[in-house]
Design an enzyme around this catalytic site. Structure first.
Site, short mmCIF file in Angstrom:
data_model
loop_
_atom_site.label_atom_id
_atom_site.label_comp_id
_atom_site.label_asym_id
_atom_site.label_seq_id
_atom_site.Cartn_x
_atom_site.Cartn_y
_atom_site.Cartn_z
N ASN A 1 -0.27 -3.62 -6.26
CA ASN A 1 -0.73 -3.73 -4.80
C ASN A 1 -0.54 -5.29 -3.96
OD1 ASN A 1 -3.07 -4.48 -6.06
ND2 ASN A 1 -4.11 -4.11 -3.79
N ASP B 1 -6.48 -3.29 -6.86
CA ASP B 1 -7.48 -2.29 -7.05
C ASP B 1 -8.43 -2.40 -8.00
OD1 ASP B 1 -6.44 -2.15 -4.55
OD2 ASP B 1 -4.72 -0.63 -5.21
N GLY C 1 -11.03 13.13 -11.19
CA GLY C 1 -10.00 13.38 -10.97
C GLY C 1 -8.74 13.11 -11.93
N ALA C 2 -7.84 13.02 -11.68
CA ALA C 2 -6.77 12.72 -12.42
C ALA C 2 -5.02 12.47 -11.78
CB ALA C 2 -6.05 13.68 -13.36
N LYS D 1 3.41 1.48 -3.67
CA LYS D 1 2.41 0.94 -5.33
C LYS D 1 3.65 1.04 -6.52
CE LYS D 1 -2.07 0.97 -2.98
NZ LYS D 1 -3.41 1.26 -3.28
N LEU E 1 -15.32 6.51 -4.57
CA LEU E 1 -14.07 5.54 -4.53
C LEU E 1 -13.19 5.47 -3.00
CD1 LEU E 1 -10.83 5.92 -6.65
CD2 LEU E 1 -13.53 4.39 -6.94
N GLY F 1 -3.20 9.35 -9.00
CA GLY F 1 -2.99 7.92 -8.91
C GLY F 1 -4.53 6.98 -9.22
N THR G 1 0.97 -1.15 -0.19
CA THR G 1 -0.26 0.32 0.02
C THR G 1 0.92 1.34 0.04
OG1 THR G 1 -2.08 0.77 1.14
CG2 THR G 1 -0.11 -0.05 2.52
P1 ATR Z 1 -4.65 10.21 -5.31
O1 ATR Z 1 -2.41 9.90 -6.52
O2 ATR Z 1 -4.24 9.85 -4.27
O3 ATR Z 1 -5.09 9.69 -6.98
P2 ATR Z 1 -3.79 13.38 -6.05
O4 ATR Z 1 -2.14 12.68 -6.92
O5 ATR Z 1 -3.18 13.53 -4.76
O6 ATR Z 1 -4.40 11.70 -5.83
O7 ATR Z 1 -4.75 13.65 -7.03
C1 ATR Z 1 -5.08 13.82 -6.66
C2 ATR Z 1 -6.77 14.66 -7.22
O8 ATR Z 1 -7.88 15.69 -6.92
C3 ATR Z 1 -5.71 15.70 -8.75
O9 ATR Z 1 -6.50 14.79 -9.61
C4 ATR Z 1 -6.45 16.60 -8.01
O10 ATR Z 1 -6.30 17.75 -9.06
P3 ATR Z 1 -5.49 18.69 -9.53
O11 ATR Z 1 -4.99 17.65 -10.66
O12 ATR Z 1 -5.50 19.56 -10.31
O13 ATR Z 1 -4.24 19.17 -8.79
C5 ATR Z 1 -8.01 16.64 -7.08
N1 ATR Z 1 -7.90 18.11 -6.49
C6 ATR Z 1 -7.55 17.91 -5.13
N2 ATR Z 1 -8.18 19.29 -4.24
C7 ATR Z 1 -8.84 19.11 -5.03
C8 ATR Z 1 -9.76 20.20 -5.10
N3 ATR Z 1 -9.25 21.19 -3.56
N4 ATR Z 1 -10.43 20.71 -5.81
C9 ATR Z 1 -10.33 20.09 -6.91
N5 ATR Z 1 -10.20 19.60 -7.36
C10 ATR Z 1 -8.57 18.91 -6.72
#
Ligand code: ATR
Length: 291
Positions: free
Chosen positions: A93, A108, A132-133, A72, A228, A135, A68
Site C-alpha cells: 500500500n 496497513d 474472517g479469512a 494493492k 478493523l 484479504g 489502495t
Molecule cells: P477483504 O479482502 O476486504 O478482507 P473479502 O475477501 O471479501 O474481504 O472477505 C470477506 C470475509 O468476510 C470472508 O472471510 C467472508 O467469509 P467467507 O470466506 O465464508 O466468504 C466473510 N464474510 C462475508 N460475509 C459474511 C457473512 N454474512 N457471514 C460470515 N462471514 C462473512
C-alpha cells in the site's frame, strides 16, 4: 494554494475510487506539523492504467505513493524492490522512491500494530480470535503470527478458506500457531479470555446492526475487541464486546498509523504520538462532517 511553489514535493494516492479518502488530510496535516514543503493528492486510476500510473509517477518525480483498492496486489508487479513483510502478506500500500523505481511496503499491517501499541494492546504471547479469512484478515493473521502470538484462532464462515490461509501462514513462518475454525463453532473455543479481532466487512456502514457473531455468550470470552472497521465509530461487534464487559476499539487508529508510517518512510521524519493524536482528532471531525 499559495504554499505550493517550485520546490514543492508531491505524493499521492493511487486507487479507484479515491474520492472518499482521508489520506490527504493525514499527509497534508503532517507536512504542516513538520514544516515540509510537500503536498499529497488523490489520483484516480482507471482499470488497466496501473503500470502507466506507477511509471508516470516516477517520471514526474513523485516522492512517494500510497496504493489502495483494487490495486494493492497488482502493484507488486511494478515495484523495483519489495519489503519482506509486504511480500509475505502479498499486498503493497506504500511506494517509496528509490533509484530507478519504487520500493513497496505494507504500512496497513505496521499501522495496525502501531495503533494497537498506542492503545496498550499486546500481541506477543496472546491468544487471539481472528474473524474472517479475506484479504484483510489474512494480513492480520500474518501480523499476529509474526509478532509472536501464542495462538491465532482463525474463524471463518467457510472453513476451507480458513484452512488455506492458516496453512499458508504456518508454512511461510515455520510456525503452527494459526488454527483454522468454522465461525459457527465458537462454542468450542477453550474457556479463556481472548483478544478478538474483527476482520470482515460485516457491520460496515450502512449495515450497522450486523455482526459476524450475534450470540452474547461468545463475547463473554473477549477481554478486548478490535474491529478493523471505523465507520460507524462503534460497530455492533464493538457494542457486543462492551455489553459483555470488554474493551473495544475501531480501525481508525490503524488507518491513521498506516498514513503516519508511510509519511515517515517518504520523508525520513519521525512523527510523535502527540502529533498523531492531533491528526486522529481531525480525522474524527472530518468523518462527522461527512455523516
Ligand atoms: P477483504 O479482502 O476486504 O478482507 P473479502 O475477501 O471479501 O474481504 O472477505 C470477506 C470475509 O468476510 C470472508 O472471510 C467472508 O467469509 P467467507 O470466506 O465464508 O466468504 C466473510 N464474510 C462475508 N460475509 C459474511 C457473512 N454474512 N457471514 C460470515 N462471514 C462473512
Amino acid at each position: 494554494m499559495e504554499f505550493v511553489n517550485g520546490k514543492t514535493r508531491t505524493c499521492g494516492l493511487i486507487g479507484n475510487p479515491v474520492e472518499h479518502t482521508l489520506s490527504p488530510l493525514i499527509h497534508n496535516t503532517l507536512s504542516g506539523f513538520t514544516g515540509l514543503n510537500q503536498i499529497y493528492v488523490p489520483l484516480h486510476v482507471e482499470t488497466g492504467f496501473l503500470e502507466d500510473a506507477v511509471k508516470g509517477a516516477y517520471a514526474l518525480n513523485f516522492l512517494g505513493m500510497n496504493v489502495t483498492v483494487p490495486y494493492k496486489s497488482d502493484v507488486i508487479s511494478y515495484v523495483k524492490e519489495i519489503d519482506p513483510v509486504a511480500k509475505n502478506i502479498g499486498a503493497v500500500n506504500t511506494l517509496v522512491r528509490m533509484d530507478g523505481g519504487y520500493k513497496g511496503y505494507n504500512t496497513d499491517m505496521l499501522g495496525l500494530f502501531r495503533g494497537m501499541q498506542s492503545e496498550g494492546i499486546n500481541i506477543e504471547g496472546e491468544e487471539i480470535i481472528l474473524i474472517g479469512a479475506g484479504g484483510a484478515a489474512r494480513a492480520v493473521a500474518f501480523l499476529c503470527a509474526m509478532k509472536g502470538a501464542k495462538q491465532v484462532y482463525l474463524m471463518n464462515r467457510t472453513l476451507e478458506k480458513a484452512e488455506l490461509v492458516a496453512n499458508e501462514i504456518n508454512e511461510a513462518l515455520h510456525l503452527s500457531c494459526v488454527v483454522p475454525m468454522k465461525l459457527e463453532d465458537y462454542g468450542l473455543l477453550p474457556d479463556k479470555k481472548y483478544l478478538a479481532i474483527q476482520g470482515t466487512s460485516i457491520g460496515l456502514h450502512p449495515n450497522v446492526e450486523a455482526a459476524p457473531i450475534m450470540d452474547p455468550q461468545f463475547y463473554e470470552k473477549v477481554h478486548t475487541g478490535y474491529d478493523l472497521i471505523y465507520n460507524p465509530e462503534k460497530t455492533k461487534f464493538m457494542q457486543l464486546v462492551e455489553d459483555a464487559g470488554g474493551k473495544s476499539y475501531n480501525g481508525l487508529k490503524m488507518l491513521l498509523y498506516q498514513g503516519v508510517i508511510a509519511f515517515e518512510l517518504f520523508t525520513g521524519k519521525s512523527i510523535s504520538e502527540e502529533q498523531a493524536n492531533k491528526v486522529h482528532d481531525k480525522m474524527m471531525k472530518a468523518m462527522k462532517q461527512h455523516e
